[in-house]
Enzyme design. Structure first.
Site, PDB file in Angstrom:
ATOM      1  N   ASP A   1      -9.384 -16.290 -16.481  1.00 50.20           N
ATOM      2  CA  ASP A   1     -10.181 -16.777 -15.363  1.00 50.20           C
ATOM      3  C   ASP A   1     -11.260 -17.748 -15.845  1.00 50.20           C
ATOM      4  O   ASP A   1     -11.999 -17.445 -16.793  1.00 50.20           O
ATOM      5  CB  ASP A   1     -10.819 -15.574 -14.657  1.00 50.20           C
ATOM      6  CG  ASP A   1     -11.501 -15.941 -13.364  1.00 50.20           C
ATOM      7  OD1 ASP A   1     -10.802 -16.364 -12.427  1.00 50.20           O
ATOM      8  OD2 ASP A   1     -12.743 -15.804 -13.288  1.00 50.20           O
TER       9      ASP A   1
ATOM     10  N   ASP B   1      -5.001 -10.338 -15.721  1.00 52.38           N
ATOM     11  CA  ASP B   1      -6.123 -11.259 -15.630  1.00 52.38           C
ATOM     12  C   ASP B   1      -7.164 -10.915 -16.687  1.00 52.38           C
ATOM     13  O   ASP B   1      -7.455  -9.735 -16.917  1.00 52.38           O
ATOM     14  CB  ASP B   1      -6.767 -11.171 -14.242  1.00 52.38           C
ATOM     15  CG  ASP B   1      -6.712 -12.483 -13.497  1.00 52.38           C
ATOM     16  OD1 ASP B   1      -7.399 -13.417 -13.937  1.00 52.38           O
ATOM     17  OD2 ASP B   1      -5.992 -12.578 -12.496  1.00 52.38           O
TER      18      ASP B   1
ATOM     19  N   ASP C   1      -1.896  -1.289  -3.788  1.00 58.63           N
ATOM     20  CA  ASP C   1      -2.189  -0.556  -5.018  1.00 58.63           C
ATOM     21  C   ASP C   1      -1.043  -0.722  -6.015  1.00 58.63           C
ATOM     22  O   ASP C   1      -0.007  -1.330  -5.703  1.00 58.63           O
ATOM     23  CB  ASP C   1      -2.451   0.924  -4.720  1.00 58.63           C
ATOM     24  CG  ASP C   1      -1.375   1.558  -3.854  1.00 58.63           C
ATOM     25  OD1 ASP C   1      -0.179   1.423  -4.185  1.00 58.63           O
ATOM     26  OD2 ASP C   1      -1.717   2.184  -2.835  1.00 58.63           O
TER      27      ASP C   1
ATOM     28  N   HIS D   1      -4.190 -16.965  -5.235  1.00 57.13           N
ATOM     29  CA  HIS D   1      -5.162 -16.197  -4.456  1.00 57.13           C
ATOM     30  C   HIS D   1      -6.372 -17.028  -4.051  1.00 57.13           C
ATOM     31  O   HIS D   1      -7.144 -16.597  -3.185  1.00 57.13           O
ATOM     32  CB  HIS D   1      -5.619 -14.980  -5.261  1.00 57.13           C
ATOM     33  CG  HIS D   1      -6.341 -15.355  -6.522  1.00 57.13           C
ATOM     34  ND1 HIS D   1      -5.700 -15.917  -7.611  1.00 57.13           N
ATOM     35  CD2 HIS D   1      -7.660 -15.281  -6.866  1.00 57.13           C
ATOM     36  CE1 HIS D   1      -6.591 -16.169  -8.556  1.00 57.13           C
ATOM     37  NE2 HIS D   1      -7.777 -15.797  -8.138  1.00 57.13           N
ATOM     38  N   ASP D   2      -6.570 -18.199  -4.645  1.00 59.43           N
ATOM     39  CA  ASP D   2      -7.701 -19.074  -4.329  1.00 59.43           C
ATOM     40  C   ASP D   2      -7.310 -20.284  -3.495  1.00 59.43           C
ATOM     41  O   ASP D   2      -8.169 -21.116  -3.185  1.00 59.43           O
ATOM     42  CB  ASP D   2      -8.359 -19.569  -5.622  1.00 59.43           C
ATOM     43  CG  ASP D   2      -9.228 -18.514  -6.286  1.00 59.43           C
ATOM     44  OD1 ASP D   2      -9.706 -17.614  -5.577  1.00 59.43           O
ATOM     45  OD2 ASP D   2      -9.414 -18.593  -7.514  1.00 59.43           O
TER      46      ASP D   2
ATOM     47  N   GLU E   1      -7.278 -20.760 -16.671  1.00 53.75           N
ATOM     48  CA  GLU E   1      -7.761 -21.454 -15.475  1.00 53.75           C
ATOM     49  C   GLU E   1      -8.897 -22.370 -15.906  1.00 53.75           C
ATOM     50  O   GLU E   1      -9.869 -21.922 -16.517  1.00 53.75           O
ATOM     51  CB  GLU E   1      -8.255 -20.446 -14.438  1.00 53.75           C
ATOM     52  CG  GLU E   1      -8.716 -21.115 -13.155  1.00 53.75           C
ATOM     53  CD  GLU E   1      -9.454 -20.162 -12.227  1.00 53.75           C
ATOM     54  OE1 GLU E   1      -9.379 -20.357 -11.003  1.00 53.75           O
ATOM     55  OE2 GLU E   1     -10.126 -19.237 -12.721  1.00 53.75           O
TER      56      GLU E   1
ATOM     57  N   ASP F   1       0.852  -1.194   0.000  1.00 53.76           N
ATOM     58  CA  ASP F   1       0.000   0.000   0.000  1.00 53.76           C
ATOM     59  C   ASP F   1       0.886   1.243   0.000  1.00 53.76           C
ATOM     60  O   ASP F   1       1.653   1.467   0.940  1.00 53.76           O
ATOM     61  CB  ASP F   1      -0.899  -0.042   1.240  1.00 53.76           C
ATOM     62  CG  ASP F   1      -1.652   1.251   1.477  1.00 53.76           C
ATOM     63  OD1 ASP F   1      -1.803   2.033   0.518  1.00 53.76           O
ATOM     64  OD2 ASP F   1      -2.080   1.472   2.625  1.00 53.76           O
TER      65      ASP F   1
END
Length: 565
Positions: A211, A104, A35, A341-342, A267, A27
């Site tokens: 995705d 992505d 960010d 991230h999953d 994915e 950040d």
């Protein structure tokens, strides 16, 4: 606009990719949310690590219902993360350091706040069939249970259909109700997606992570999925790897991918080896590689979903990796990953994150993955051995998947403590806690209040400490990445599994004719292990987790990469 990087065909086969989850990386403003300028400030860290590519998870304009995977404008950046000018600076910063950027691509669905969907809610608009709309089931009152057009379930709990009062029809959403599925049967939808992709390529982007791309083709007509006792109705065969998948991917390849030599990874939940071989066969001109999930389901009870846990059986993991290595050899290309991230942190999930074994466990897990054939992916924090968060209350979680499941499961009488234990083990927020940069109060991530709690072990586990320690997980990753860059056998060698039934050892060879054989030896347990006679091979040890080594034994979580004469 930034210039494009130099790209040759198949350059990504020798590359290592680093995934950044923007809200949790760094950040720069004190907002508590990571960010793009925070990413820019850490590019030297990525260069020191040695990675070739940064994959940035979605930073597009979004209502943030699913942490940015619900996109309301594909060609702008959400103010939470910065601006298009910041992306241009990021691309320039990466390219000047010899790295590339992958974005992505989330086009199975958009946000319900996207202008396309808002226009589609009007039956008489030009975009009326850009999404999947359907009338209620005959004989049912619209909006009541059972009136949904099919029995499909959302991956985030509840039905996969939502009643829209304005349109007077249901729309399909495989994920959140704020993520309506785009209708890829409509050529105008595909043309719009291709145009958006080309816009980003012109801006300097070097590839796309796509995705849930294998959900874009639905089987027509849309009908009820077969009910199988003990199996969920989410990820129905009616919309996974549908009949027009190859056509849609080839069309995309020809329109925007082929001549740009981009990295593409799709994915693909539920994809089989045969389907993956088709998608990644160079002669078919579809995708470079796919993310498959078979190994990620090995610690769940079959037919009961991800929250029904069981211990990992190492021979199952080895067999699965070998299946994919052999299945794509000479046909397609593998992606290699533990974390994203999953997924939870691998050192907590299948390793040993105790103070005694965490470092060597993280190194050994990295070794067995990175020495296989394919393109390795490193998720932020993996390179320092970050662990699960071990949250103790539901109030600490932010993930929509967990919050929806909690509401549904507790309403049905599930034990809250058993649910929390499952979330601590496999919940997505374990990977989404902020990156640990130093031992200060906010771990160097922010000067404000972090959007998700910082792991309290950041005083011991952080980048500053790892870089300073030559024997750290970080420097082990650097050496693994260097081996891939420098060693043809690591990049191209054929994989052969050894000792498939051993419950502690994960061992294999990589072979290229005329080159020294690489032997990978790994003890995937917290107890010492005697090596079988045939694995006590003499050679040059290229990389090891332990300085003190015995020829007949591997210490707990010891791994070695041996070059045989």
């Amino acid at each position: 606009m930034t210039g494009t990087a130099q790209r040759t065909p198949d350059w990504w086969k020798s590359a290592v990719v680093y995934q950044i989850y923007p809200r949790s990386f760094c950040d720069s403003t004190g907002s508590g949310m990571g960010d793009i300028r925070g990413i820019i400030s850490k590019l030297d860290h990525l260069q020191q690590l040695g990675v070739d590519v940064v994959w940035m998870s979605p930073a597009y304009t979004s209502p943030q219902d699913d942490n940015g995977y619900d996109i309301s404008d594909y060609q702008d950046i959400d103010p939470l993360f910065g601006s298009l000018a910041d992306v241009d600076e990021l691309i320039e910063g990466l390219h000047s350091r010899g790295m590339k950027l992958v974005m992505d691509l989330v086009v199975n669905h958009s946000s319900d706040e996207h202008s396309w969907f808002q226009e589609s809610r009007d039956r008489y608009s030009a975009k009326s069939d850009w999404y999947w709309w359907s009338d209620p089931r005959p004989g049912f009152e619209p909006g009541t249970p059972g009136a949904e057009p099919t029995n499909w379930a959302s991956a985030f709990s509840g039905p996969a259909w939502h009643w829209d009062e304005k349109r007077g029809q249901y729309y399909l959403h495989i994920f959140s109700r704020k993520q309506p599925d785009l209708n890829w049967e409509n050529p105008e939808v595909r043309k719009a997606v291709h145009g958006m992709m080309q816009w980003w390529i012109d801006r300097g982007v070097d590839g796309f992570r796509m995705d849930v791309i294998n959900l874009i083709s639905k089987t027509l007509p849309l009908e009820d999925a077969e009910v199988v006792p003990g199996q969920a109705l989410s990820f129905s065969g009616s919309y996974v790897d549908g009949p027009r998948m190859d056509e849609f991917l080839h069309e995309m390849n020809q329109a925007v991918l082929k001549d740009n030599h981009l990295l593409t990874v799709g994915e693909a939940p539920g994809v089989s080896v045969e389907q993956a071989a088709k998608y990644t066969d160079p002669s078919r001109e579809e995708l470079g590689m796919v993310f498959q999930f078979e190994h990620m389901g090995l610690d769940e009870q079959p037919g009961h979903g991800k929250w029904a846990l069981k211990p990992l059986h190492l021979p199952d993991l080895k067999a699965n990796f070998a299946k994919w290595q052999h299945g794509l050899e000479g046909r397609g290309w593998n992606s290699l990953y533990w974390d994203n991230h999953d997924q939870p942190r691998i050192v907590s999930r299948w390793g040993d994150d105790s103070p005694e074994h965490r470092v060597n466990s993280a190194k050994t897990l990295a070794t067995v993955l990175h020495l296989q054939k394919g393109t390795p992916y490193v998720y932020q924090g993996e390179e320092i051995g970050m662990t699960n968060a071990y949250f103790t209350s539901i109030e600490q979680y932010q993930d929509i998947e967990i919050l929806n499941h909690w509401a549904e499961a507790t309403a049905l009488g599930a034990d809250p403590e058993e649910l929390l234990e499952s979330y601590r083990t496999k919940g997505r927020d374990n990977a989404r806690t902020p990156m640990l940069w130093d031992a200060t109060d906010k771990a160097g991530f922010t000067t404000g209040e972090p959007w998700l709690e910082i792991n309290p072990n950041h005083t011991e586990i952080n980048v500053e400490a790892a870089v300073a320690d030559p024997d750290s997980v970080f420097h082990h990753y650097r050496k693994l990445i260097g081996l891939r860059h420098d060693n043809e056998v690591v990049r191209e060698g054929v994989f052969a599994l050894l000792e498939p039934d051993h419950e502690q050892l994960f061992c294999y060879t990589r072979t290229v004719p005329g080159q020294p054989v690489l032997l990978v030896l790994a003890n995937m347990s917290s107890q010492a292990c005697t090596l079988p006679e045939d694995l006590r091979r003499e050679g040059a040890v290229l990389l090891a987790t332990h300085e003190e080594r015995r020829d007949d034994e591997l210490a707990p979580w010891e791994s070695r990469i041996v070059e045989l004469a």
